[in-house]
Design an enzyme around this catalytic site. Structure first.
Site, PDB file in Angstrom:
ATOM      1  N   TRP A 424       0.822  -1.207   0.000  1.00  9.15           N
ATOM      2  CA  TRP A 424       0.000   0.000   0.000  1.00  9.15           C
ATOM      3  C   TRP A 424       0.859   1.262   0.000  1.00  9.15           C
ATOM      4  O   TRP A 424       0.588   2.229   0.705  1.00  9.15           O
ATOM      5  CB  TRP A 424      -0.959   0.032   1.200  1.00  9.15           C
ATOM      6  N   GLY A 509       0.756  13.494   8.808  1.00  4.63           N
ATOM      7  CA  GLY A 509       0.076  12.872   7.680  1.00  4.63           C
ATOM      8  C   GLY A 509      -1.429  12.856   7.851  1.00  4.63           C
ATOM      9  O   GLY A 509      -2.189  13.016   6.881  1.00  4.63           O
ATOM     10  N   GLN A 603     -26.786  11.863  -4.004  1.00  2.40           N
ATOM     11  CA  GLN A 603     -28.241  11.864  -3.826  1.00  2.40           C
ATOM     12  C   GLN A 603     -28.870  13.116  -4.421  1.00  2.40           C
ATOM     13  O   GLN A 603     -29.929  13.051  -5.058  1.00  2.40           O
ATOM     14  CB  GLN A 603     -28.577  11.753  -2.335  1.00  2.40           C
ATOM     15  N   GLU A 630      -3.583   6.048   6.602  1.00  2.00           N
ATOM     16  CA  GLU A 630      -2.953   6.852   7.659  1.00  2.00           C
ATOM     17  C   GLU A 630      -3.754   6.830   8.957  1.00  2.00           C
ATOM     18  O   GLU A 630      -3.875   7.832   9.672  1.00  2.00           O
ATOM     19  CB  GLU A 630      -2.689   8.282   7.155  1.00  2.00           C
ATOM     20  N   GLU A 634     -11.480   3.656  13.021  1.00  2.00           N
ATOM     21  CA  GLU A 634     -11.449   2.963  14.309  1.00  2.00           C
ATOM     22  C   GLU A 634     -10.185   3.295  15.104  1.00  2.00           C
ATOM     23  O   GLU A 634     -10.229   3.490  16.327  1.00  2.00           O
ATOM     24  CB  GLU A 634     -11.556   1.450  14.081  1.00  2.00           C
TER      25      GLU A 634
END
Length: 647
Positions: A424, A509, A603, A630, A634
């Protein structure tokens, strides 16, 4: 014809002297009211000269007649020489010189009346550094004979000779000095003024006593406090701050009484941006509009890396916002970076994340944790955009639990031999430099070290490029290390203390990704307002329906709340204060809000929003990643909760 940009005290003084010596002058400022104030100041000066019978009223009127007011640098197109006399800020000056470079004839000389900033740095913003020079006039310009002539690194002999001759033709005494912050006059003068203010601040003497001692005891024609008032305390402060920052000498540290950073203050909170921040925001806004927005959808569709946008970002200085001036950057800090990232992400989140990672995760990390050798080796080339930076922390088996990484670095003489893989990695296949985290000790967080690694090194290869839902023109790849030798001197921070480096860097970051989320939100709102005005149903624009209005209102609310959280975190980081909690809050709220706003934007657009013909479809996909990389949503909640529960 000559030109002067800036109609303040110095600018109108320079324009007056030019005109008094029969040069037609174009006097330029941001608006006509500012120019009028400058012209009125010149008229007042001339009236005083007439009263002293050193000039006739007709001659004074002729001087005024040779000065043409303007609000556009385009009116300087035929000027032989233009002198800049604006605010003492490198970013603002550099932007002006880029504009002048494009506006005036190719053989024209561009001169800066800077009091403390490197002429070479200002010249680098142009394509004619050989024709850029410093002309440091003394205040008041009509009275003072001295002009410091400052050659930049690339200033030609011909340019210097022409400017010296011009100064002599104005009945001035030109003195050539070295290109160094403050030159001669300010490096000698400002410490004296500063020390006088310290004496006043500490109660050593009254202002009158201090000035009298200097005038009668030291044969100074004017006391230092009287001189400070004459120059302008704000100007003295600006010069002192530049000298203190660039020369690193505490003798230039501004006295608190002068308004320095250490001044205790109980002023109301100021939500206005400083002039240099407005300039960098506007620069980034133009870059986003002219370079990033065109082709953003096509690059997304083709998953094509924004090579040209990144190159131009380097030219404009957007790659070195966190790099100190001594290493080739602007050193404007995290607030400047935030303002830039918001504008860029509003146009193209793929360009935005590329610049965010480069600045906040790579350059900032080297500046904070690198040795002097590493800073000199990498920061100038990162700041110019010659090198692109990336951040290699995550692995397939260690994402949120970064302390469980398995990539190893084993000491072998004056190198570390690195083996393992990273996943990643944003910009990994285009980056030249990586901030690499590898295990050098035991298990867990305390056995991790940070290094600077280069893509060109043997044993480092780029692996699979990930096919993604969003930010598709930003490449995300795997990086493999097969007995890659990294010099021991490329260690960042202390051995086995890399986790501390990672957390500190990620705080910056996270602020960058919060800016990405905010930029996407602003794009969503702008597109939704436009569509709500144009789209009609039941014989009226859909913006007249309360259901649509409520969506727009909450988008605006979330945007403003996110902006305040981001600016608070950035301000704390710039001040060197703890900001982990604030960075987590900004990232959490902004990323969740970006996804909410993107959903509502789709929408509002209805079926059209689900199609690639409208940009909200791309915003919807781009927003999703802001809750993941980054530090996931959670993880941000865990960080916030730990701060709350910490004793």
């Amino acid at each position: 014809m000559l030109g002067v940009v800036g109609s303040g005290t110095m600018g109108n003084g320079i324009a007056q002297v030019f005109s008094m010596y029969k040069h037609p002058v174009v006097l330029v400022d941001v608006d006509m009211a500012a120019v009028k104030r400058g012209v009125d100041a010149i008229k007042g000066s001339l009236d005083r000269i007439v009263k002293k019978e050193k000039m006739t009223a007709d001659e004074a009127q002729a001087v005024l007649g040779r000065i043409r007011p303007s609000t556009s640098v385009k009116d300087l197109a035929e000027a032989e020489l233009v002198v800049e006399a604006i605010v003492e800020n490198a970013a603002v000056k550099e932007k002006l010189f880029r504009d002048l470079d494009a506006a005036v004839r190719k053989d024209a000389i561009l001169a800066t009346n800077t009091s403390s900033i490197w002429v070479t740095k200002i010249a680098a913003a142009t394509k004619r550094p050989d024709k850029v020079i410093g002309m440091h006039f003394m205040n008041p310009v009509p009275m003072m004979k001295l002009v410091e002539i400052i050659r930049g690194h690339d200033t030609s002999d011909a340019t210097t000779a022409r400017v010296m001759d011009l100064a002599k033709g104005l009945d001035k005494t030109p003195v050539e000095v070295k290109d160094s912050p403050g030159f001669v006059s300010n490096r000698v003068l400002l410490p004296m003024i500063n020390e006088a203010i310290f004496c006043l601040h500490e109660g050593v003497g009254t202002a009158e006593a201090i000035d009298t001692v200097m005038k009668l005891g030291m044969a100074h024609p004017m006391g230092p406090l009287q001189l400070a008032d004459f120059i302008g305390l704000d100007v003295c402060l600006a010069i002192l701050e530049v000298l203190h920052k660039d020369l690193g000498d505490d003798k230039y540290r501004p006295c608190p009484l002068a308004g320095g950073a250490s001044t205790p203050t109980h002023k109301p909170m100021d939500f206005d941006l400083r002039e240099e921040l407005v300039a960098i925001r506007d620069l980034a806004r133009d870059f986003a509009k002219d370079v990033c927005a065109p082709g953003a959808a096509e690059r997304d569709r083709k998953e094509e890396f924004p090579v040209e946008a990144v190159r131009k970002a380097g030219v404009l200085g957007l790659m070195g916002l966190l790099v100190p001036e001594k290493y080739g950057g602007s050193g404007l800090g995290n607030m400047a970076l935030c303002l830039s990232l918001i504008e860029v992400n509003k146009a193209d989140a793929s360009v935005g994340v590329t610049l965010s990672v480069h600045n906040s995760l790579c350059s900032s990390c080297i500046n904070s944790w690198g040795s002097e050798e590493l800073k000199r080796k990498y920061l100038p080339r990162l700041a110019s955009g010659e090198l692109l930076g990336a951040y290699a922390l995550s692995e397939t088996g260690s994402g949120s639990d970064a302390g469980s990484l398995t990539c190893k670095a084993v000491r072998d003489g004056d190198h570390y031999v690195v083996t393992g893989s990273k996943a990643w990695i944003t910009s990994g296949d285009h980056a030249d430099v990586y901030i690499l985290f590898a295990r050098t000790g035991g298990e867990g967080n305390k056995g991790v070290s940070a290094f600077v690694a280069e893509r060109a090194w043997k044993g480092l290869t780029v692996g699979k490029k990930e096919p993604k839902l969003g930010i598709r023109s930003s490449s995300t790849v795997q990086i493999h290390f097969d007995k890659c030798k990294v010099p021991a001197s490329n260690l960042l921070g202390e051995l086995n203390q890399g986790f501390k480096v990672a957390l500190h860097t990620l705080d910056g970051g996270r602020i960058g990704i919060a800016c990405q989320a905010l930029g996407i939100m602003e794009a969503c709102l702008e597109a939704s307002v436009k569509y709500a005005r144009e789209r009609k149903q039941f014989d009226k624009p859909i913006g007249e329906f309360q259901a649509i209005q409520w969506k727009l209102a909450e988008m605006k609310l979330r945007i403003d709340a996110a902006r305040l959280l981001i600016f608070r975190a950035a301000t704390l980081r710039d001040a060197g204060k703890p900001h982990g909690l604030e960075a987590a809050e900004a990232k959490l709220f902004a990323s969740q809000s970006a996804n909410w706003c993107a959903t509502q934007a789709v929408q509002v657009h209805g079926g059209a929003g689900y199609c690639a013909d409208f940009p909200v479809e791309r915003y919807f996909r781009d927003a999703r990643i802001t809750e993941i990389y980054e530090g996931t949503t959670e993880i941000q909640k865990v960080v916030i909760a730990r701060h709350l529960l910490r004793e």
